[in-house]
Design a protein around this motif. Structure first.
Motif, short mmCIF file in Angstrom:
data_model
loop_
_atom_site.label_atom_id
_atom_site.label_comp_id
_atom_site.label_asym_id
_atom_site.label_seq_id
_atom_site.Cartn_x
_atom_site.Cartn_y
_atom_site.Cartn_z
N MET A 244 0.83 -1.20 0.00
CA MET A 244 0.00 0.00 0.00
C MET A 244 0.87 1.26 0.00
SD MET A 244 -3.07 1.20 2.54
CE MET A 244 -2.07 1.58 3.98
N LEU A 245 1.91 1.28 0.82
CA LEU A 245 2.74 2.48 0.91
C LEU A 245 3.61 2.66 -0.33
CD1 LEU A 245 3.69 2.45 4.71
CD2 LEU A 245 1.87 3.73 3.57
N ALA A 246 3.92 1.55 -1.04
CA ALA A 246 4.64 1.67 -2.32
C ALA A 246 3.72 2.29 -3.37
CB ALA A 246 5.14 0.30 -2.77
N ALA A 247 2.44 1.88 -3.38
CA ALA A 247 1.48 2.39 -4.37
C ALA A 247 0.97 3.78 -4.00
CB ALA A 247 0.31 1.41 -4.51
N HIS A 248 0.94 4.08 -2.70
CA HIS A 248 0.40 5.38 -2.23
C HIS A 248 1.38 6.03 -1.26
CE1 HIS A 248 -3.62 5.08 -4.02
NE2 HIS A 248 -3.45 3.79 -3.85
N PRO A 249 2.51 6.54 -1.78
CA PRO A 249 3.51 7.13 -0.89
C PRO A 249 2.95 8.31 -0.09
CG PRO A 249 4.21 7.25 -3.22
CD PRO A 249 2.89 6.55 -3.19
N GLU A 250 1.86 8.93 -0.57
CA GLU A 250 1.28 10.08 0.15
C GLU A 250 0.74 9.65 1.52
OE1 GLU A 250 -0.16 8.62 -2.40
OE2 GLU A 250 -2.31 8.40 -2.03
N THR B 189 3.25 9.51 5.48
CA THR B 189 3.38 10.44 6.61
C THR B 189 2.33 10.16 7.69
OG1 THR B 189 2.05 12.00 5.38
CG2 THR B 189 4.43 12.36 5.35
N MET B 190 1.22 9.51 7.30
CA MET B 190 0.16 9.22 8.29
C MET B 190 0.59 8.15 9.28
SD MET B 190 -3.41 8.97 6.29
CE MET B 190 -4.50 9.05 7.69
N PHE B 191 1.43 7.24 8.79
CA PHE B 191 1.80 6.10 9.63
C PHE B 191 3.11 6.39 10.34
CE2 PHE B 191 -1.19 4.44 6.59
CZ PHE B 191 -1.98 3.61 7.38
N ASP B 192 3.08 6.34 11.64
CA ASP B 192 4.23 6.64 12.47
C ASP B 192 5.37 5.67 12.18
OD1 ASP B 192 6.03 6.91 14.50
OD2 ASP B 192 4.56 6.87 16.13
N PRO B 193 6.51 6.15 11.68
CA PRO B 193 7.61 5.24 11.30
C PRO B 193 8.11 4.39 12.47
CG PRO B 193 8.17 7.53 10.79
CD PRO B 193 6.85 7.55 11.49
N GLU B 194 8.05 4.93 13.67
CA GLU B 194 8.50 4.15 14.84
C GLU B 194 7.66 2.88 15.01
OE1 GLU B 194 11.07 4.21 16.94
OE2 GLU B 194 11.77 5.69 15.51
#
Ligand code: HEM
Length: 149
Positions: free
Chosen positions: A31-37, A40-45
């Motif tokens: 999902m994050l590869a297809a929708h990089p926008e 930022t919503m998902f906390d990297p930690e």
């Protein structure tokens, strides 16, 4: 949801328990590869330590286990809805999550992901999404009223 779809969902609980984390890991990656926008919503930690994948897997399993008595899900749904509203999750983002969740189930289950299984999960996801969108709409409306007062 059709009766036999409810049965399919219930019968896939053990498989999901076995593959739950893998499904959510693949889901997030794709999902994050297809929708990089959405990154930022998902906390990297949370992504690094896998806790996001565990919580989402937990939510899906709780849902599958209670598909015929959804009232038991009111409390967890309420908690997730509050979290989502705080993050400004929008109704139009639900189909994106659904598409990639189904895609991940398909990738991980391979031959086990028959058209019947995928259709049942598609219907189940849409049902849960409708419930969550409705709950979140109430919270957004309430927040709006408070702000306008
Ligand atoms: C039916 C579909 C969905 C389910 C079952 C679900 C479930 C969850 C759960 C269980 C959590 C963790 C809540 C907590 O920490 O207490 C969560 C957090 C979150 N959800 Fe959802 N969700 C869904 C749809 C969506 C959608 C459409 C988006 C928007 C792209 C989204 C974005 C997020 C974000 C950004 C978080 C916080 C992640 C973090 O901790 O960094 N979710 N969701």
């Amino acid at each position: 949801m059709l009766d036999n779809q409810t049965q399919i969902i219930k019968s896939t609980v053990p498989v999901l328990q076995k593959h739950g984390e893998e499904i959510t890991r693949v889901f997030y990656q794709q999902m994050l590869a297809a929708h990089p926008e959405l990154r930022t919503m998902f906390d990297p930690e949370n992504q690094k330590d896998g806790s996001q994948a565990r919580r989402l897997a937990g939510a899906i399993l709780a849902y599958a286990a209670n598909i015929d008595r959804l009232v038991q899900l009111n409390a967890p749904i309420d908690k997730i809805a509050h979290k989502h509203v705080g993050l400004h999750v929008l109704p139009e983002q639900y189909p994106i999550v659904g598409e990639h969740l189904l895609g991940a189930i398909k990738t991980v289950l391979g031959d086990g992901a028959t058209p019947e299984v995928l259709d049942a999960w598609g219907a189940a996801y849409n049902q849960l999404a409708d419930i969550m969108i409705a709950r979140e709409k109430i919270l957004y409306d309430e927040a709006h009223l408070t702000a306008a007062d």
